[in-house]
Design a protein around this motif. Structure first.
Motif, PDB file in Angstrom:
ATOM      1  N   LEU A 120       0.822  -1.217   0.000  1.00 37.26           N
ATOM      2  CA  LEU A 120       0.000   0.000   0.000  1.00 37.26           C
ATOM      3  C   LEU A 120       0.847   1.255   0.000  1.00 37.26           C
ATOM      4  N   GLY A 121       2.039   1.199   0.591  1.00 30.44           N
ATOM      5  CA  GLY A 121       2.911   2.362   0.638  1.00 30.44           C
ATOM      6  C   GLY A 121       3.466   2.771  -0.707  1.00 30.44           C
ATOM      7  N   TYR A 122       3.273   1.935  -1.720  1.00 28.76           N
ATOM      8  CA  TYR A 122       3.850   2.206  -3.038  1.00 28.76           C
ATOM      9  C   TYR A 122       3.118   3.323  -3.786  1.00 28.76           C
ATOM     10  N   THR A 123       1.958   3.712  -3.304  1.00 29.16           N
ATOM     11  CA  THR A 123       1.194   4.757  -3.978  1.00 29.16           C
ATOM     12  C   THR A 123       0.820   5.852  -2.982  1.00 29.16           C
ATOM     13  N   SER A 124      -0.089   6.733  -3.374  1.00 32.28           N
ATOM     14  CA  SER A 124      -0.501   7.844  -2.515  1.00 32.28           C
ATOM     15  C   SER A 124      -0.879   7.334  -1.132  1.00 32.28           C
ATOM     16  N   LEU A 125      -0.260   7.893  -0.106  1.00 35.48           N
ATOM     17  CA  LEU A 125      -0.505   7.426   1.254  1.00 35.48           C
ATOM     18  C   LEU A 125      -1.943   7.669   1.695  1.00 35.48           C
ATOM     19  N   SER A 126      -2.627   8.554   1.016  1.00 36.52           N
ATOM     20  CA  SER A 126      -4.021   8.823   1.366  1.00 36.52           C
ATOM     21  C   SER A 126      -4.920   7.629   1.081  1.00 36.52           C
ATOM     22  N   LEU A 127      -4.535   6.762   0.156  1.00 37.66           N
ATOM     23  CA  LEU A 127      -5.339   5.565  -0.090  1.00 37.66           C
ATOM     24  C   LEU A 127      -5.400   4.721   1.174  1.00 37.66           C
ATOM     25  N   ARG A 128      -4.249   4.449   1.771  1.00 36.46           N
ATOM     26  CA  ARG A 128      -4.195   3.645   2.988  1.00 36.46           C
ATOM     27  C   ARG A 128      -4.876   4.349   4.148  1.00 36.46           C
ATOM     28  N   SER A 129      -4.780   5.678   4.203  1.00 38.60           N
ATOM     29  CA  SER A 129      -5.425   6.421   5.285  1.00 38.60           C
ATOM     30  C   SER A 129      -6.933   6.228   5.295  1.00 38.60           C
ATOM     31  N   MET A 130      -7.499   5.989   4.132  1.00 34.33           N
ATOM     32  CA  MET A 130      -8.945   5.847   4.006  1.00 34.33           C
ATOM     33  C   MET A 130      -9.477   4.714   4.884  1.00 34.33           C
ATOM     34  N   PHE A 131      -8.700   3.643   5.011  1.00 33.79           N
ATOM     35  CA  PHE A 131      -9.140   2.502   5.821  1.00 33.79           C
ATOM     36  C   PHE A 131      -8.123   2.135   6.896  1.00 33.79           C
ATOM     37  N   GLY A 132      -7.078   2.933   7.060  1.00 29.14           N
ATOM     38  CA  GLY A 132      -6.027   2.601   8.009  1.00 29.14           C
ATOM     39  C   GLY A 132      -6.484   2.583   9.455  1.00 29.14           C
ATOM     40  N   THR A 133      -7.305   3.552   9.852  1.00 28.87           N
ATOM     41  CA  THR A 133      -7.738   3.598  11.249  1.00 28.87           C
ATOM     42  C   THR A 133      -8.693   2.460  11.581  1.00 28.87           C
ATOM     43  N   ASN A 134      -9.465   1.988  10.583  1.00 25.11           N
ATOM     44  CA  ASN A 134     -10.339   0.831  10.822  1.00 25.11           C
ATOM     45  C   ASN A 134      -9.528  -0.379  11.272  1.00 25.11           C
ATOM     46  N   ASN A 135      -8.412  -0.593  10.587  1.00 24.87           N
ATOM     47  CA  ASN A 135      -7.591  -1.770  10.838  1.00 24.87           C
ATOM     48  C   ASN A 135      -6.561  -1.549  11.930  1.00 24.87           C
ATOM     49  N   GLY A 136      -6.239  -0.293  12.182  1.00 24.38           N
ATOM     50  CA  GLY A 136      -5.161   0.034  13.102  1.00 24.38           C
ATOM     51  C   GLY A 136      -5.644   0.584  14.418  1.00 24.38           C
ATOM     52  N   ILE A 137      -5.252   1.811  14.704  1.00 21.21           N
ATOM     53  CA  ILE A 137      -5.399   2.346  16.046  1.00 21.21           C
ATOM     54  C   ILE A 137      -6.837   2.420  16.548  1.00 21.21           C
ATOM     55  N   ALA A 138      -7.813   2.615  15.670  1.00 23.66           N
ATOM     56  CA  ALA A 138      -9.202   2.650  16.136  1.00 23.66           C
ATOM     57  C   ALA A 138      -9.781   1.242  16.247  1.00 23.66           C
ATOM     58  N   GLY A 139      -9.698   0.473  15.172  1.00 25.34           N
ATOM     59  CA  GLY A 139     -10.267  -0.862  15.176  1.00 25.34           C
ATOM     60  C   GLY A 139      -9.633  -1.781  16.199  1.00 25.34           C
ATOM     61  N   GLN A 140      -8.305  -1.641  16.398  1.00 20.12           N
ATOM     62  CA  GLN A 140      -7.622  -2.537  17.329  1.00 20.12           C
ATOM     63  C   GLN A 140      -7.985  -2.247  18.787  1.00 20.12           C
ATOM     64  N   VAL A 141      -8.425  -1.028  19.080  1.00 19.38           N
ATOM     65  CA  VAL A 141      -8.941  -0.749  20.425  1.00 19.38           C
ATOM     66  C   VAL A 141     -10.157  -1.632  20.700  1.00 19.38           C
ATOM     67  N   LEU A 142     -11.037  -1.738  19.710  1.00 14.49           N
ATOM     68  CA  LEU A 142     -12.214  -2.589  19.868  1.00 14.49           C
ATOM     69  C   LEU A 142     -11.837  -4.062  19.924  1.00 14.49           C
ATOM     70  N   VAL A 143     -10.952  -4.486  19.029  1.00 13.55           N
ATOM     71  CA  VAL A 143     -10.544  -5.893  18.991  1.00 13.55           C
ATOM     72  C   VAL A 143      -9.906  -6.305  20.310  1.00 13.55           C
ATOM     73  N   GLY A 144      -9.028  -5.453  20.842  1.00 11.69           N
ATOM     74  CA  GLY A 144      -8.260  -5.823  22.012  1.00 11.69           C
ATOM     75  C   GLY A 144      -8.900  -5.509  23.343  1.00 11.69           C
ATOM     76  N   PHE A 145      -9.790  -4.513  23.377  1.00  9.08           N
ATOM     77  CA  PHE A 145     -10.293  -4.042  24.662  1.00  9.08           C
ATOM     78  C   PHE A 145     -11.811  -3.944  24.747  1.00  9.08           C
ATOM     79  N   GLY A 146     -12.509  -4.056  23.631  1.00  7.76           N
ATOM     80  CA  GLY A 146     -13.955  -3.917  23.653  1.00  7.76           C
ATOM     81  C   GLY A 146     -14.661  -5.114  24.269  1.00  7.76           C
ATOM     82  N   THR A 147     -15.882  -4.894  24.694  1.00  7.86           N
ATOM     83  CA  THR A 147     -16.710  -6.004  25.175  1.00  7.86           C
ATOM     84  C   THR A 147     -17.259  -6.766  23.967  1.00  7.86           C
TER      85      THR A 147
END
Length: 392
Positions: A80-107
């Motif tokens: 994904l880093g091979y092209t415009s970084l904004s492409l990855r940003s579009m779904f990056g938080t879902n898979n990363g810092i936001a989504g992983q809070v739910l995966v790791g700590f959510g009920t």
């Protein structure tokens, strides 16, 4: 020892990577100038990314995601880093810092309510950063005050929140009032953007990464129920932030490696075809030296990222290695991008030339999810503390 991901065998991962590589290089790269000029990801590319499962590639399969672990995640990030970084940003938080809070700590209820939606293409934002609390959340001023019904009232302002203009969910960090008896007193709250009192400002104007939308988010008397608090107790908030950021740092390091590879490829392609005074630019030894520096950085970064991801997944190192990977790789990609402009000469300073955009895009990587200076403190301080503990 890392023994692989039983949910995503190697052959399945290879197929995913091949599909993403083709998507990035055949469909996104040709439209990079369009993305830059319109400051937006085209709707058809967004739809294609959602159909491929990219909005949930790191969300476990039981909630509709692809279920990639971090060792596999970094391989995808380098593509994904091979092209415009904004492409990855579009779904990056879902898979990363936001989504992983739910995966790791959510009920279980919180995961069931939100993770399938995120995997399907809804957007989550990670609302942590404030004007006085960026790389270190200890200075946070946003508050969540418990009301008479057991719910919470959130007051405060967050800034530079990625995907906020498009978000369905704000994973929001706030100081709890009254403070819990354990932990740092920082809670994590699931706040729909449709909640009364949530105000998302106009998107920020940034140096680079056009197409990635960030904005200030205000919370004015925002009321959420008791079920909005992530986890079973208030102590989860700070742990969630630190754990998610550490994982995200390895992902960002891998993204930097992918971008550095693109800058290197552009440099080699230019140097092997452009001429100066009748001589192919790449025949000049000083140009070859710059390309050699780029290649060395890419190879070292790729090896470091893969090792850090393995150490994270096995639980051997979830603090020092993530910071070391982010520090080295984001500094490295800045140097590689700078050398790419130098190899191109005046051409590299022209808008619409890929290395000009890359040069601007990668500058942010040394700032978000913990500045280079913060990473040095984590690495150095952690090693010294460990040595003291051993000698005590």
């Amino acid at each position: 020892m890392y023994s692989g991901n039983p949910d995503v065998p190697d052959d399945v991962l290879a197929d995913v990577l091949a599909q993403v590589r083709d998507f990035v290089r055949e469909r996104v790269v040709p439209r990079e100038v369009e993305i830059m000029e319109t400051d937006a990801i085209p709707a058809d590319l967004r739809a294609a990314a959602a159909e491929m499962g990219l909005f949930g590639y790191a969300i476990p399969q039981q909630w509709g995601g692809l279920g990639l672990d971090l060792v596999q995640d970094v391989e995808l990030a380098m593509e994904l880093g091979y092209t415009s970084l904004s492409l990855r940003s579009m779904f990056g938080t879902n898979n990363g810092i936001a989504g992983q809070v739910l995966v790791g700590f959510g009920t279980d209820e919180q995961r069931e309510a939100w993770l399938p939606r995120l995997a399907a293409g809804d957007v989550a934002s990670f609302a942590l950063t404030e004007s006085g609390a960026g790389s270190d959340p200890a200075g946070m001023r946003t508050t969540a005050t418990r009301d008479d019904d057991g719910g919470w009232v959130i007051e405060g302002t967050k800034q530079w929140i990625t995907n906020a203009p498009d978000a369905d969910l704000l994973v929001t960090f706030a100081r709890m009032r009254p403070a819990p008896e354990t932990g740092r007193g920082i809670g994590v709250f699931l706040v729909p953007t449709t909640a009364d009192g949530v105000e998302v400002a106009a998107k920020d104007a940034k140096m680079g990464q056009e197409g990635s939308r960030t904005a200030t988010v205000g919370f004015s008397g925002v009321r959420v129920g008791p079920e909005a608090l992530v986890g079973d107790d208030g102590a989860a908030g700070y742990r969630a932030a630190m754990t998610s950021l550490a994982r995200g740092r390895i992902h960002l390091a891998a993204l930097a490696v992918g971008t550095a590879q693109r800058a290197l490829d552009e440099s080699v392609a230019f140097a092997s075809t452009a001429t100066q005074g009748g001589t192919v630019v790449g025949d000049f030894q000083l140009v070859q030296a710059m390309i050699a520096e780029q290649q060395t950085g890419v190879l070292a970064g790729r090896a470091l990222v893969r090792d850090a991801a393995r150490l994270y997944v096995t639980g051997e190192d979830r603090r020092i290695a993530p910071s070391a990977a982010k520090l080295y790789c984001t500094e490295m990609v800045g140097k590689v991008a700078d050398l790419a402009v130098q190899v191109h000469g005046g051409t590299g300073y022209m808008r619409e030339v890929p290395v000009e955009r890359i040069y601007r895009d990668v500058r942010l990587m040394r700032l978000y999810e913990g500045t280079s200076e913060i990473q040095k403190l984590i690495i150095g301080g952690g090693l010294v503390r460990a040595a003291k503990d051993r000698s005590a």
